[in-house]
Scaffold this active site. Structure first.
Site, PDB file in Angstrom:
ATOM      1  N   GLU A 162       0.851  -1.222   0.000  1.00 24.97           N
ATOM      2  CA  GLU A 162       0.000   0.000   0.000  1.00 24.97           C
ATOM      3  C   GLU A 162       0.877   1.259   0.000  1.00 24.97           C
ATOM      4  OE1 GLU A 162      -3.355  -0.042  -0.146  1.00 24.97           O
ATOM      5  OE2 GLU A 162      -3.876  -2.073   0.488  1.00 24.97           O
TER       6      GLU A 162
HETATM    7  C1  LIG Z   1       2.657 -10.060   0.474  1.00 20.94           C
HETATM    8  C2  LIG Z   1       2.623  -8.986  -0.572  1.00 20.94           C
HETATM    9  C3  LIG Z   1       1.428  -8.688  -1.202  1.00 20.94           C
HETATM   10  C4  LIG Z   1       1.380  -7.722  -2.200  1.00 20.94           C
HETATM   11  N1  LIG Z   1       0.196  -7.499  -2.860  1.00 20.94           N
HETATM   12  C5  LIG Z   1       0.182  -6.688  -3.948  1.00 20.94           C
HETATM   13  C6  LIG Z   1      -0.992  -6.576  -4.758  1.00 20.94           C
HETATM   14  O1  LIG Z   1      -2.030  -7.179  -4.472  1.00 20.94           O
HETATM   15  N2  LIG Z   1      -0.935  -5.776  -5.849  1.00 20.94           N
HETATM   16  C7  LIG Z   1       0.189  -5.102  -6.206  1.00 20.94           C
HETATM   17  O2  LIG Z   1       0.168  -4.402  -7.205  1.00 20.94           O
HETATM   18  N3  LIG Z   1       1.332  -5.182  -5.453  1.00 20.94           N
HETATM   19  C8  LIG Z   1       1.347  -5.957  -4.345  1.00 20.94           C
HETATM   20  N4  LIG Z   1       2.503  -6.083  -3.589  1.00 20.94           N
HETATM   21  C9  LIG Z   1       3.697  -5.349  -3.985  1.00 20.94           C
HETATM   22  C10 LIG Z   1       3.988  -4.172  -3.085  1.00 20.94           C
HETATM   23  O3  LIG Z   1       3.014  -3.174  -3.272  1.00 20.94           O
HETATM   24  C11 LIG Z   1       5.419  -3.684  -3.390  1.00 20.94           C
HETATM   25  O4  LIG Z   1       6.295  -4.675  -2.900  1.00 20.94           O
HETATM   26  C12 LIG Z   1       5.705  -2.337  -2.756  1.00 20.94           C
HETATM   27  O5  LIG Z   1       4.992  -1.342  -3.420  1.00 20.94           O
HETATM   28  C13 LIG Z   1       7.194  -1.997  -2.789  1.00 20.94           C
HETATM   29  O6  LIG Z   1       7.732  -2.147  -4.054  1.00 20.94           O
HETATM   30  P1  LIG Z   1       9.087  -2.972  -4.277  1.00 20.94           P
HETATM   31  O7  LIG Z   1       8.911  -4.287  -3.606  1.00 20.94           O
HETATM   32  O8  LIG Z   1       9.429  -2.949  -5.699  1.00 20.94           O
HETATM   33  O9  LIG Z   1      10.181  -2.191  -3.440  1.00 20.94           O
HETATM   34  P2  LIG Z   1      11.040  -0.965  -3.971  1.00 20.94           P
HETATM   35  O10 LIG Z   1      10.162   0.034  -4.600  1.00 20.94           O
HETATM   36  O11 LIG Z   1      12.193  -1.482  -4.750  1.00 20.94           O
HETATM   37  O12 LIG Z   1      11.567  -0.382  -2.605  1.00 20.94           O
HETATM   38  C14 LIG Z   1      12.688  -0.923  -1.886  1.00 20.94           C
HETATM   39  C15 LIG Z   1      13.048   0.061  -0.774  1.00 20.94           C
HETATM   40  O13 LIG Z   1      13.426   1.316  -1.355  1.00 20.94           O
HETATM   41  C16 LIG Z   1      12.602   2.346  -0.858  1.00 20.94           C
HETATM   42  N5  LIG Z   1      12.322   3.306  -1.919  1.00 20.94           N
HETATM   43  C17 LIG Z   1      11.879   3.077  -3.174  1.00 20.94           C
HETATM   44  N6  LIG Z   1      11.702   4.217  -3.836  1.00 20.94           N
HETATM   45  C18 LIG Z   1      12.025   5.206  -2.990  1.00 20.94           C
HETATM   46  C19 LIG Z   1      12.046   6.624  -3.069  1.00 20.94           C
HETATM   47  N7  LIG Z   1      11.647   7.282  -4.160  1.00 20.94           N
HETATM   48  N8  LIG Z   1      12.447   7.317  -1.993  1.00 20.94           N
HETATM   49  C20 LIG Z   1      12.823   6.691  -0.850  1.00 20.94           C
HETATM   50  N9  LIG Z   1      12.822   5.360  -0.705  1.00 20.94           N
HETATM   51  C21 LIG Z   1      12.431   4.627  -1.760  1.00 20.94           C
HETATM   52  C22 LIG Z   1      11.329   1.650  -0.394  1.00 20.94           C
HETATM   53  O14 LIG Z   1      10.653   2.420   0.572  1.00 20.94           O
HETATM   54  C23 LIG Z   1      11.870   0.350   0.155  1.00 20.94           C
HETATM   55  O15 LIG Z   1      12.335   0.531   1.467  1.00 20.94           O
HETATM   56  C24 LIG Z   1       2.551  -7.011  -2.554  1.00 20.94           C
HETATM   57  C25 LIG Z   1       3.753  -7.299  -1.898  1.00 20.94           C
HETATM   58  C26 LIG Z   1       3.798  -8.265  -0.930  1.00 20.94           C
HETATM   59  C27 LIG Z   1       5.114  -8.581  -0.275  1.00 20.94           C
END
Ligand SMILES: Cc1cc2nc3c(=O)[nH]c(=O)nc-3n(C[C@H](O)[C@H](O)[C@H](O)COP(=O)(O)OP(=O)(O)OC[C@H]3O[C@@H](n4cnc5c(N)ncnc54)[C@H](O)[C@@H]3O)c2cc1C
Length: 589
Positions: A398
């Site tokens: 979220e």
């Molecule tokens: C159990 C589970 C259920 C999920 N369900 C859904 C779903 O139903 N639908 C869906 O679409 N997605 C879903 N997700 C995905 C989830 O929304 C993403 O994992 C989340 O948005 C983070 O993206 P990422 O994993 O690519 O991390 P990244 O974006 O790569 O982030 C990695 C780290 O870098 C930080 N970061 C990234 N960008 C910035 C920035 N600009 N400034 C500062 N810090 C930053 C983040 O805060 C984090 O700490 C789910 C994930 C999980 C684990």
């Protein structure tokens, strides 16, 4: 159902006083809300918790049948207009349901994938034909929904998705790409998929699993939520009919962001419910576990934990009820899609605060719950370890808490620049006031309960103006690059909203002669006192990051003048909260 809350603009609480009677609180729940809460509670106790182990074996037939049971109980119809099989109820009704579901975290994720991430965008952005086709079946639990925004290369940066949509002769669409970590991915029938038309225009589509070219990847092996399905969704020349574009082409960000705005509020509320339930576990364990010849609940160190868990839970609960009341008052019973989207956007700041504060307080509470359980907290015989694992993802999905922390002051600053809220004028007035130390401070009626805490909250608001105002002045359009400063300011804003929500609720309880009024007052006092310390540390770090030399000295002197908070005996007050909870065997407020 009405929540009798005054309509206020999102963020306006920062500059305007709020009367205690105006905030929505648990005491204002109607009989209908209570009935809905009881229905959800019985469903959790009698059907979901006993199914936990089987769900964790990834028995998706069971998940489907539990979703149908949830539908039979009316839980998917809450936010849906009656013409599509819904119940047309308010957000407070949704809140009391998600609070109860928190204990069954895996199912709550499955539930949220349907209610918040599929039904809601359809209600907000669907055409009449789309709503008529899909909503009744989603509300009845006949089909399961999902929301596919994230990709392996684009999570936080969701608009950088690579999934493409190309229009075919005849008007249908061909989608290609792979979505990652999709809740309900293993068995969802209808998926809100985000793709770029011709690689450019970000657009939402309603994609049925039955469409050719749609499939799921393998289940992820996760830290927690083992009873919820999380898979990739693979789109290989997936054929989507012309009429299944959701919203406008090129306006997918509106669908994505407004869905998340509400999802964040809902997650915060769910966390409050989780805290409440777990406090009962902690208290009961602490009362029966004996060491050194006495229950561990008799030790000050354990009372400190219980008291702090209660004070923080009181704050997030007050904050989420207040926000629900604000949203409901602004919606005024409307389920019109455009109104919903506008109102969710209006309260996006409060929703992000609820998400960040709620998920972090829940993690604090769950961590202390493990600690109170000692070795038993680390083994599977007790649910403490599962709760701890299940909750960790809340700070990731979220919108990660880092992203939400950027949004909180970022959205306020944008509204200020647009001339909304009168924030810039207020910051300027404060600056002038601080250069004239003799200016008398506002009076809040010294005899009222929590008058001192209300004065402290007024000081917090000045610290928000001081830090956000200094940041905007110092960095101008480059403010977004100053993430550490924004993070501190986000925490200052969040502590302010949480503290004020707790104080207003406790004042309302005192005025209404509620049975737990004196305990509510204690919880609010503990929270505000400690929030002052956290807030002061954040403000000092933020100001020191933005300025130096004489300017910094002047700002720190102004901060000292604004934030004069005499410490109170929170040790004794936490013991009061802990003892009351031990006596009751659970959360007391
Ligand atoms: C159990 C589970 C259920 C999920 N369900 C859904 C779903 O139903 N639908 C869906 O679409 N997605 C879903 N997700 C995905 C989830 O929304 C993403 O994992 C989340 O948005 C983070 O993206 P990422 O994993 O690519 O991390 P990244 O974006 O790569 O982030 C990695 C780290 O870098 C930080 N970061 C990234 N960008 C910035 C920035 N600009 N400034 C500062 N810090 C930053 C983040 O805060 C984090 O700490 C789910 C994930 C999980 C684990």
């Amino acid at each position: 159902m009405t929540t009798s809350t005054q309509i206020r603009k999102g963020g306006s609480w920062l500059l305007e006083d709020t009367a205690p009677a105006d905030v929505f609180t648990p005491a204002k729940l109607t009989n209908e809300h209570q009935l809905m809460a009881q229905t959800a509670q019985e469903f959790v106790d009698n059907e979901l918790l006993p199914a936990t182990d089987r769900l964790e074996t990834k028995d998706w037939d069971l998940a489907r049948s539990l979703m149908r049971r949830a539908a039979d109980l009316g839980l998917f119809g809450i936010a849906v207009p009656e013409q599509y099989g819904g119940l047309d109820l308010d957000k407070a009704s949704s809140l009391v349901v998600v609070e109860r579901l928190a204990r069954a975290a895996s199912f709550a994720t499955t539930f949220g994938g349907q209610a918040n991430l599929c039904i809601l965008p359809l209600v907000m952005f669907g055409t009449d034909a789309q709503k008529a086709k899909y909503l009744p079946r989603l509300v009845a639990g006949e089909i399961i929904g999902a929301y596919a925004l994230s990709e392996s290369g684009s999570g936080s940066d969701a608009l950088a998705a690579k999934t493409r949509a190309v229009k075919q002769p005849g008007g249908s669409w061909l989608l290609n790409g792979e979505k990652m970590w999709i809740s309900n991915g293993g068995f969802a029938d209808l998926i809100v998929v985000f793709a770029k038309v011709d690689g450019e225009q970000f657009t939402a589509f309603l994609v049925e699993r039955a469409f050719p070219g749609v499939s799921s990847g393998k289940e992820e092996h996760k830290l927690g939520l083992h009873g919820s399905s999380t898979t990739p969704i693979i789109l290989q020349d997936a054929r989507v009919p012309a009429e299944n574009v959701l919203g406008e082409i090129g306006k997918g960000h509106k669908v994505a962001l407004n869905t998340l705005n509400y999802g964040r509020f809902s997650l915060g509320a769910m966390c409050a419910g989780g805290c409440r339930a777990v406090i009962a576990d902690s208290v009961k364990y602490a009362a029966q576990r004996r060491q050194f010849g006495q229950p561990i609940a008799s030790f000050g160190a354990i009372k400190h934990k219980l008291g702090e868990m209660i004070a923080r839970t009181y704050a997030i609960e007050s904050l989420s009820y207040r926000t629900a009341g604000l949203i409901d008052a602004a919606l005024a019973g409307s389920h019109d899609g455009a109104t919903l989207a506008r109102v969710f956007e209006q309260y996006a700041i409060e929703s992000s605060i609820a998400k960040v504060v709620g998920t972090e307080i829940l993690d604090y509470v769950l961590d202390e719950n493990v600690q109170i359980h000692g070795g038993n907290g680390f083994v599977k015989d007790y649910p403490a370890e599962r709760y701890y694992r299940d909750a960790r993802v809340n700070r990731i999905f979220e919108g990660t808490n880092e992203i939400n922390r950027m949004l909180i002051p970022g959205m306020l600053a944008r509204r200020a620049v647009k001339g909304e809220l009168g924030l810039i004028a207020a910051a300027k007035k404060l600056q002038d006031e601080l250069l004239t130390p003799s200016t008398p401070s506002a009076s809040f009626g010294d005899s009222a309960p929590l008058a001192e805490e209300l004065r402290t909250v007024a000081a917090f608001k000045k610290v928000v103006l001081m830090t956000l105002g200094t940041a905007m002045q110092t960095y101008g359009e480059k403010l977004a690059d100053q993430q550490e400063v924004l993070g501190y300011v986000a925490d200052i804003i969040s502590e302010t909203y949480a503290s004020e929500s707790a104080v207003l609720r406790a004042q309302q309880a005192a005025a209404g002669g509620e049975q737990s009024a004196s305990l509510q007052e204690v919880a609010a006092r503990v929270y505000v006192n400690d929030a002052a310390q956290r807030l002061e540390a954040a403000a000092r770090s933020a100001l020191a990051g933005m300025s130096e030399g004489d300017t910094l000295r002047t700002l720190l002197a102004a901060l000292r003048r604004v934030l004069k908070v005499a410490p109170i005996n929170t040790i004794a007050l936490r013991r009061v909260l802990a003892d009351a909870a031990i006596q009751k065997g659970g959360y007391i407020l």
